[in-house]
Each structure stands twice: as C-alpha cells, then as structure tokens.
Design a protein around this motif. Structure first.
Motif, PDB file in Angstrom:
ATOM      1  N   ILE A 119       2.062  -1.610   2.737  1.00  0.00           N
ATOM      2  CA  ILE A 119       3.045  -2.671   2.486  1.00  0.00           C
ATOM      3  C   ILE A 119       4.461  -2.165   2.770  1.00  0.00           C
ATOM      4  O   ILE A 119       5.278  -2.870   3.380  1.00  0.00           O
ATOM      5  CB  ILE A 119       2.927  -3.195   1.042  1.00  0.00           C
ATOM      6  CG1 ILE A 119       1.607  -3.955   0.874  1.00  0.00           C
ATOM      7  CG2 ILE A 119       4.115  -4.073   0.665  1.00  0.00           C
ATOM      8  CD1 ILE A 119       1.239  -4.259  -0.566  1.00  0.00           C
ATOM      9  N   MET A 120       4.746  -0.954   2.355  1.00  0.00           N
ATOM     10  CA  MET A 120       6.083  -0.392   2.586  1.00  0.00           C
ATOM     11  C   MET A 120       6.353  -0.221   4.078  1.00  0.00           C
ATOM     12  O   MET A 120       7.451  -0.515   4.548  1.00  0.00           O
ATOM     13  CB  MET A 120       6.240   0.934   1.842  1.00  0.00           C
ATOM     14  CG  MET A 120       6.239   0.784   0.332  1.00  0.00           C
ATOM     15  SD  MET A 120       7.516  -0.339  -0.295  1.00  0.00           S
ATOM     16  CE  MET A 120       8.961   0.648   0.013  1.00  0.00           C
ATOM     17  N   LYS A 121       5.363   0.224   4.811  1.00  0.00           N
ATOM     18  CA  LYS A 121       5.536   0.364   6.273  1.00  0.00           C
ATOM     19  C   LYS A 121       5.870  -0.984   6.900  1.00  0.00           C
ATOM     20  O   LYS A 121       6.745  -1.085   7.761  1.00  0.00           O
ATOM     21  CB  LYS A 121       4.265   0.947   6.905  1.00  0.00           C
ATOM     22  CG  LYS A 121       4.064   2.407   6.585  1.00  0.00           C
ATOM     23  CD  LYS A 121       2.742   2.920   7.130  1.00  0.00           C
ATOM     24  CE  LYS A 121       2.502   4.341   6.647  1.00  0.00           C
ATOM     25  NZ  LYS A 121       1.185   4.855   7.050  1.00  0.00           N
ATOM     26  N   LYS A 122       5.183  -2.034   6.446  1.00  0.00           N
ATOM     27  CA  LYS A 122       5.450  -3.382   6.956  1.00  0.00           C
ATOM     28  C   LYS A 122       6.861  -3.847   6.578  1.00  0.00           C
ATOM     29  O   LYS A 122       7.563  -4.448   7.398  1.00  0.00           O
ATOM     30  CB  LYS A 122       4.413  -4.380   6.426  1.00  0.00           C
ATOM     31  CG  LYS A 122       3.033  -4.168   6.972  1.00  0.00           C
ATOM     32  CD  LYS A 122       2.990  -4.486   8.439  1.00  0.00           C
ATOM     33  CE  LYS A 122       1.578  -4.432   8.967  1.00  0.00           C
ATOM     34  NZ  LYS A 122       1.554  -4.558  10.423  1.00  0.00           N
ATOM     35  N   LEU A 123       7.275  -3.559   5.353  1.00  0.00           N
ATOM     36  CA  LEU A 123       8.617  -3.952   4.909  1.00  0.00           C
ATOM     37  C   LEU A 123       9.696  -3.212   5.695  1.00  0.00           C
ATOM     38  O   LEU A 123      10.707  -3.802   6.086  1.00  0.00           O
ATOM     39  CB  LEU A 123       8.773  -3.665   3.417  1.00  0.00           C
ATOM     40  CG  LEU A 123       8.859  -4.869   2.508  1.00  0.00           C
ATOM     41  CD1 LEU A 123       8.650  -4.472   1.060  1.00  0.00           C
ATOM     42  CD2 LEU A 123      10.150  -5.614   2.654  1.00  0.00           C
ATOM     43  N   PHE A 124       9.491  -1.913   5.912  1.00  0.00           N
ATOM     44  CA  PHE A 124      10.457  -1.153   6.717  1.00  0.00           C
ATOM     45  C   PHE A 124      10.588  -1.778   8.095  1.00  0.00           C
ATOM     46  O   PHE A 124      11.697  -1.949   8.604  1.00  0.00           O
ATOM     47  CB  PHE A 124      10.044   0.319   6.859  1.00  0.00           C
ATOM     48  CG  PHE A 124      10.253   1.146   5.627  1.00  0.00           C
ATOM     49  CD1 PHE A 124      11.483   1.207   4.995  1.00  0.00           C
ATOM     50  CD2 PHE A 124       9.210   1.886   5.083  1.00  0.00           C
ATOM     51  CE1 PHE A 124      11.686   1.968   3.858  1.00  0.00           C
ATOM     52  CE2 PHE A 124       9.396   2.666   3.948  1.00  0.00           C
ATOM     53  CZ  PHE A 124      10.629   2.700   3.341  1.00  0.00           C
ATOM     54  N   SER A 125       9.464  -2.131   8.693  1.00  0.00           N
ATOM     55  CA  SER A 125       9.475  -2.738  10.022  1.00  0.00           C
ATOM     56  C   SER A 125      10.151  -4.110   9.996  1.00  0.00           C
ATOM     57  O   SER A 125      11.021  -4.395  10.830  1.00  0.00           O
ATOM     58  CB  SER A 125       8.038  -2.857  10.531  1.00  0.00           C
ATOM     59  OG  SER A 125       8.014  -3.497  11.768  1.00  0.00           O
ATOM     60  N   LYS A 126       9.770  -4.951   9.054  1.00  0.00           N
ATOM     61  CA  LYS A 126      10.326  -6.304   8.954  1.00  0.00           C
ATOM     62  C   LYS A 126      11.839  -6.288   8.739  1.00  0.00           C
ATOM     63  O   LYS A 126      12.565  -7.136   9.252  1.00  0.00           O
ATOM     64  CB  LYS A 126       9.650  -7.056   7.804  1.00  0.00           C
ATOM     65  CG  LYS A 126      10.096  -8.478   7.649  1.00  0.00           C
ATOM     66  CD  LYS A 126       9.334  -9.181   6.540  1.00  0.00           C
ATOM     67  CE  LYS A 126       9.767 -10.627   6.450  1.00  0.00           C
ATOM     68  NZ  LYS A 126       9.050 -11.355   5.414  1.00  0.00           N
ATOM     69  N   CYS A 127      12.309  -5.309   7.993  1.00  0.00           N
ATOM     70  CA  CYS A 127      13.744  -5.211   7.685  1.00  0.00           C
ATOM     71  C   CYS A 127      14.501  -4.327   8.680  1.00  0.00           C
ATOM     72  O   CYS A 127      15.673  -4.014   8.467  1.00  0.00           O
ATOM     73  CB  CYS A 127      13.920  -4.671   6.266  1.00  0.00           C
ATOM     74  SG  CYS A 127      13.275  -5.776   4.999  1.00  0.00           S
TER      75      CYS A 127
END
Length: 130
Positions: A19-27
C-alpha cells in the motif's frame, strides 16, 4: 514539496508495504525507499551507516512489530541520533488508537514528529510531504 531523499518504512505487514509503495507512486514521491519488517533491522542499518549520509531522512514507524517494536526502536534511536550526520524525521504510523499508546508517544516528543493512524491516506502524505 518537502524533499526526502531516503525513506524507511518500518512495519511487519507486507500488505502495508505494498500500500505504501502505491501511495508513494500515486503522490509522485520519488525517493530511495527501504522497507524493514521490525525495528531491529532498521536500527542496524542506521548504526551501520551512522557516519555516512546513507541514513534516512524520514522514517515511517509502526508500533506493534515482532523482534523489536516501535517503542524499542525509539529507545535505541534516542541513544544514537545525536551521533548522526543529519537529522531524521520520524512519524509513528499505527492502527492503535489506544490511549496508552497515544500517551506513551508523548514521551518521545523529541523523536516523533506526529502520530498517524493506519491506513495512511493521500491527505496524510500531503501533511508529511508539503
């Protein structure tokens, strides 16, 4: 946007890492990010790199982990932070809304910037990174 070049995510949950990897990417957070499953792994990394610039700028720290939990990590971090070449920003990120954890976090006011509840949101990231 605040620039953190190196980020440690210290949490024993593999799904949370995802989830954190996805959030880093999305942001659009472009940083060298390392993931650790307990506080001991992260402390060893920091100790091994204490005299270099290879320590993190930011740590997102869970409380409840095996081997070395967030509180134990903070005790060790407290001992070594003054010997580091740069300041490290630490945020607690936990699913615990137990008042005892919130109160205990106040004992680490010099180490912890803020306490976030899981799951982290895009708004939480904006608080950290802007």
């Amino acid at each position: 946007m605040k620039k953190f070049n190196t980020i440690f995510v210290v949490d024993d949950d593999l799904v949370y890492h995802f989830i954190m990897k996805k959030l880093f990417s999305k942001c659009n957070i472009n940083a060298n990010t390392s993931y650790f499953f307990n506080g001991l792994e992260a402390i060893h990394n920091i100790k091994n790199n204490a005299q270099t610039d290879n320590v993190p700028d930011l740590i997102l720290l869970d409380i409840n982990m095996p081997v070395c939990d967030g509180w134990q990590f903070l005790e060790e971090f407290r001992k070594l932070k003054q010997n580091l070449n740069k300041e490290i920003t630490v945020y607690l990120v936990s699913s615990s809304n137990d008042i005892s954890d919130l109160n205990k976090s106040k004992q680490y006011e010099e180490e912890i910037k803020k306490y976030f509840y899981k799951p982290m949101t895009q708004e939480d990231f904006e608080t950290i990174f802007t």
